[in-house]
Scaffold this active site. Structure first.
Site, PDB file in Angstrom:
ATOM      1  N   ASN A  19       0.838  -1.216   0.000  1.00  8.09           N
ATOM      2  CA  ASN A  19       0.000   0.000   0.000  1.00  8.09           C
ATOM      3  C   ASN A  19       0.867   1.258   0.000  1.00  8.09           C
ATOM      4  OD1 ASN A  19      -3.104  -0.358   0.289  1.00  8.09           O
ATOM      5  ND2 ASN A  19      -2.214  -2.008   1.522  1.00  8.09           N
ATOM      6  N   ASN A 107      -5.960   5.633   8.683  1.00  7.70           N
ATOM      7  CA  ASN A 107      -5.551   4.221   8.721  1.00  7.70           C
ATOM      8  C   ASN A 107      -6.452   3.427   7.792  1.00  7.70           C
ATOM      9  OD1 ASN A 107      -4.262   1.814   9.653  1.00  7.70           O
ATOM     10  ND2 ASN A 107      -6.013   1.415  10.997  1.00  7.70           N
ATOM     11  N   HIS A 109      -7.895  -0.513   7.212  1.00  9.35           N
ATOM     12  CA  HIS A 109      -8.042  -1.802   7.890  1.00  9.35           C
ATOM     13  C   HIS A 109      -8.684  -2.782   6.902  1.00  9.35           C
ATOM     14  CE1 HIS A 109      -8.254  -4.463  11.307  1.00  9.35           C
ATOM     15  NE2 HIS A 109      -9.473  -4.803  10.911  1.00  9.35           N
TER      16      HIS A 109
HETATM   17  C1  GAR Z   1      -3.029  -4.086   4.662  1.00 11.23           C
HETATM   18  O1  GAR Z   1      -3.954  -5.054   4.258  1.00 11.23           O
HETATM   19  C2  GAR Z   1      -3.640  -3.195   5.721  1.00 11.23           C
HETATM   20  O2  GAR Z   1      -5.016  -3.017   5.566  1.00 11.23           O
HETATM   21  C3  GAR Z   1      -3.355  -3.987   6.954  1.00 11.23           C
HETATM   22  O3  GAR Z   1      -2.041  -4.447   6.783  1.00 11.23           O
HETATM   23  C4  GAR Z   1      -1.861  -4.740   5.399  1.00 11.23           C
HETATM   24  C5  GAR Z   1      -0.525  -4.209   4.960  1.00 11.23           C
HETATM   25  O4  GAR Z   1      -0.205  -4.678   3.682  1.00 11.23           O
HETATM   26  N1  GAR Z   1      -3.513  -3.189   8.137  1.00 11.23           N
HETATM   27  C6  GAR Z   1      -4.044  -3.663   9.265  1.00 11.23           C
HETATM   28  O5  GAR Z   1      -4.361  -4.828   9.391  1.00 11.23           O
HETATM   29  C7  GAR Z   1      -4.212  -2.624  10.388  1.00 11.23           C
HETATM   30  N2  GAR Z   1      -4.966  -3.164  11.463  1.00 11.23           N
HETATM   31  P1  GAR Z   1       0.944  -4.022   2.831  1.00 11.23           P
HETATM   32  O6  GAR Z   1       2.200  -3.995   3.721  1.00 11.23           O
HETATM   33  O7  GAR Z   1       1.129  -4.924   1.664  1.00 11.23           O
HETATM   34  O8  GAR Z   1       0.509  -2.645   2.447  1.00 11.23           O
END
Ligand code: GAR
Length: 193
Positions: A19, A107, A109
């Site tokens: 992300n 944020n 989620h």
């Molecule tokens: C994402 O899916 C984000 O929504 C989640 O971590 C992932 C990071 O992926 N966040 C949470 O779970 C927050 N509670 P990435 O490192 O590939 O962006």
């Protein structure tokens, strides 16, 4: 006329950073918003490599350093940071920092809050909990950050239907697509003056 100054955002990520990279790419050459800093709490987080590839300054801030208010204030004022985007960031944001950026920390989620959120609910843990619950749908939630995990005002949600035979892995892939499609646009709308 003086040059228009861009809104400078920091992206916080603890792991892979897909992300974070997607946000960096989206805002490359953007007229109003710049991803000016990547912050991770882990020295070995892949997001740091991604930031380097795009020449975005990246720093590791440990949980001990987060306890030093002066150090953090100095780091963020030195980098002229106007707002913060969390993208898979696992540390709780301290109260003093939330006060530094009221309504200016977002944020994402990977589920439909208020369900499947809270401490320990991140990444695959979330998708496994959703599948195990037998829920018929999941989705993504983007919210303003406050003092509790996954808690502040929700500004965007998108839902998807859990298909028959769906696994936590297949769900993770579908959710990631939704995140990449929507997060940059929600960030853009939130931070566009
Ligand atoms: C994402 O899916 C984000 O929504 C989640 O971590 C992932 C990071 O992926 N966040 C949470 O779970 C927050 N509670 P990435 O490192 O590939 O962006």
């Amino acid at each position: 006329m003086p040059a228009k100054t861009k809104t400078r955002l920091a992206v916080f990520a603890s792991g892979s950073g897909s992300n974070a990279e997607n946000l960096i790419r989206y805002f490359q050459g953007h007229p109003d918003i710049k991803i000016a800093l990547v912050v991770s709490n882990r020295q070995d987080a892949f997001v740091l490599k991604r930031a380097k590839r795009y020449d975005v300054p990246a720093v590791v801030v440990t949980s001990q350093e987060w306890q030093q208010e002066g150090f953090i204030k100095n780091l963020f004022s030195k980098n002229n940071i106007d707002g913060v985007v969390l993208a898979g960031y696992l540390l709780l944001i301290p109260e003093y920092f939330i006060k530094m950026y009221p309504e200016k920390i977002l944020n994402i989620h990977p589920a439909l809050l208020p369900d499947f959120g809270g401490k320990g609910m991140y990444g695959m843990h979330v998708h496994r909990a959703v599948i195990d619950s037998g829920a018929g749908k999941s989705g993504i939630t983007i919210h303003v950050v406050d003092e509790a995990y996954d808690h502040g005002q929700i500004i965007f949600q998108e839902t998807l239907k859990i298909e028959q035979g769906e696994t936590s892995e297949s769900l993770a892939k579908r959710i990631q697509k939704l995140e990449h499609r929507h997060y940059p646009i929600v960030v853009e709308n939130h931070f566009t003056p």
